[in-house]
Each structure stands twice: as C-alpha cells, then as structure tokens.
Design a protein around this motif. Structure first.
Motif, PDB file in Angstrom:
ATOM      1  N   ARG A 119      41.783 -36.049  24.068  1.00 40.40           N
ATOM      2  CA  ARG A 119      40.460 -36.027  23.431  1.00 40.40           C
ATOM      3  C   ARG A 119      39.720 -34.721  23.681  1.00 40.40           C
ATOM      4  O   ARG A 119      38.697 -34.459  23.057  1.00 40.40           O
ATOM      5  CB  ARG A 119      39.615 -37.194  23.948  1.00 40.40           C
ATOM      6  N   LEU A 120      40.226 -33.900  24.592  1.00 39.38           N
ATOM      7  CA  LEU A 120      39.577 -32.634  24.921  1.00 39.38           C
ATOM      8  C   LEU A 120      40.185 -31.481  24.137  1.00 39.38           C
ATOM      9  O   LEU A 120      41.358 -31.516  23.764  1.00 39.38           O
ATOM     10  CB  LEU A 120      39.702 -32.340  26.414  1.00 39.38           C
ATOM     11  N   SER A 121      39.368 -30.461  23.914  1.00 36.75           N
ATOM     12  CA  SER A 121      39.876 -29.179  23.419  1.00 36.75           C
ATOM     13  C   SER A 121      39.896 -28.222  24.597  1.00 36.75           C
ATOM     14  O   SER A 121      38.930 -28.160  25.369  1.00 36.75           O
ATOM     15  CB  SER A 121      38.972 -28.626  22.314  1.00 36.75           C
ATOM     16  N   TYR A 122      40.984 -27.485  24.740  1.00 36.67           N
ATOM     17  CA  TYR A 122      41.137 -26.576  25.878  1.00 36.67           C
ATOM     18  C   TYR A 122      41.046 -25.125  25.406  1.00 36.67           C
ATOM     19  O   TYR A 122      41.404 -24.805  24.267  1.00 36.67           O
ATOM     20  CB  TYR A 122      42.470 -26.821  26.580  1.00 36.67           C
ATOM     21  N   TYR A 123      40.567 -24.272  26.299  1.00 33.04           N
ATOM     22  CA  TYR A 123      40.297 -22.882  25.943  1.00 33.04           C
ATOM     23  C   TYR A 123      40.923 -21.938  26.958  1.00 33.04           C
ATOM     24  O   TYR A 123      41.200 -22.313  28.099  1.00 33.04           O
ATOM     25  CB  TYR A 123      38.783 -22.657  25.833  1.00 33.04           C
ATOM     26  N   ASP A 124      41.129 -20.719  26.508  1.00 34.25           N
ATOM     27  CA  ASP A 124      41.854 -19.724  27.292  1.00 34.25           C
ATOM     28  C   ASP A 124      40.942 -19.083  28.336  1.00 34.25           C
ATOM     29  O   ASP A 124      40.470 -17.960  28.186  1.00 34.25           O
ATOM     30  CB  ASP A 124      42.424 -18.657  26.352  1.00 34.25           C
TER      31      ASP A 124
END
Length: 206
Positions: A119-124
């Motif tokens: 359900r999460l969006s992950y970022y760099d």
C-alpha cells in the motif's frame, strides 16, 4: 512512529473562541498564508504539491503552535535526542477544526524495511522513504548533535484529511522540502543525500 491526532489538534479547536488567537474567518482562524509562506517558507520548493494535497490555496498557523525556523529547529534537534517536536502545524479551511498537516523530526534507530508493504509508495532516499495516503516518512543520515552514531534523522508528514495513491508524489515533495531545509540548517546535506528536488520513486513502484 505513525502520528495520531494530537492533543494540540484538539486544543486548537478550543482556541477558536479565545481572545488572542489568530482571527479572520468565520471559524476564528486566519487563513492568510500562501503555500510559499507557511512553515517559515520551507515549503516554497513544493507549493504546487501543498496546494494539490490540500485541495486549496489558503493556509494558516495558530499562536499556540508557531512554526520553527530551520535554524531554531536545528538547535532543538542538536540538544534533544528523546522528545519529538513539531516543526510546523498547518491549518486549512477544509480541515477545520483539526490541523490539516503536521511535520515533525526525531532521531531514530528503528528503520522500516523498504518494499514490504504494497500500500506504500517508496522513494529513492537512503536509508528509507515512503508515503501512504496520509503519511510520508523518510530516514536520512545526519551525524550531528544529539544523534547517537547508530541513529538516523526521521522526518514525517502527517495529513489528517483522506488522500489517495495519486497524492503520494505530492506528499513526498512536501516532506522533502521541509527535510532539506532542516538538514541544511544542521549542515548535513551531503551525508543525508537530499536535494531541493523531490526524490524519484523506486524503479518498478507505482
């Protein structure tokens, strides 16, 4: 470390009828700040994202919860390794009587495992950054002041109004603007890896 509605949020609702609070609207608050001005101007790098997430262009703060300048907040973090202190609390007409959003920082040795919640969006961001519909968080290296050697600087944006997956990029942009201002004041931008531009999503995430 997910943030729940705070006592301050409820106090803010009670303050609307107390003399000395900000005034200017039917509800007692003055929404007289722009996205460029709120939070001591630290969100000026993401005004479009703040307006998009708030679904509006009017913002305000209250006397009982003044926002910190990055320099003053850096002093708080340099001296404190226990208590989480709000960096700024934002109010909007649509969120009344609760605050619309809160940004806070703390030192943390507990870092989530990236990629394990769909359900999460992950970022760099090294070591970690993610967003949900109402929360954005990141953990970055910032070896200064009160931070023990094995702890990272944790930042979180908590938004009280419901959002959706389409808001995730706006959420991380808002948090990144505040976080970059704070790490710059702490003089650890190089160690943190943050830049004024918001981080990109991890390759393969949606």
């Amino acid at each position: 470390m997910r943030r729940k509605p705070t006592l301050l949020s409820f106090i803010g609702a009670l303050l609307v009828s107390v003399p000395g609070c900000t005034t200017g609207g039917d509800d007692g608050f003055a929404y007289d700040m722009t996205a460029d001005e709120v939070c001591q101007g630290t969100l000026a790098g993401s005004p479009d994202s703040l307006e998009a997430r708030a679904r509006g262009e009017e913002f305000g703060e209250i006397d009982m919860a003044p926002s910190y300048t990055p320099t003053d907040y850096a002093d708080v973090l340099m001296e404190n390794n226990v208590i989480t202190t709000d960096f700024c609390v934002i109010y909007t007409p649509g969120a009344y009587p609760m605050d619309f959003a809160t940004i806070e920082f703390a030192w943390s040795s507990m870092v989530p495992t990236p990629g394990h919640e769909r359900r999460l969006s992950y970022y760099d961001v090294d070591a970690y950054a993610s967003t949900s519909d109402q929360y954005a968080s990141m953990y970055v290296n910032c070896p200064v002041g009160a931070a023990p050697p094995d702890e990272l600087l944790w930042a979180e944006l908590a938004v009280q109004t419901p959002g959706s997956g389409s808001d995730h990029d706006d959420m991380i942009a808002i948090l990144n603007s505040a976080a970059y201002a704070v790490v710059d004041a702490l003089d650890c931008t190089e160690e943190s890896g943050l830049t004024p531009e918001p981080p990109a999503r991890w390759e393969g995430t949606t």
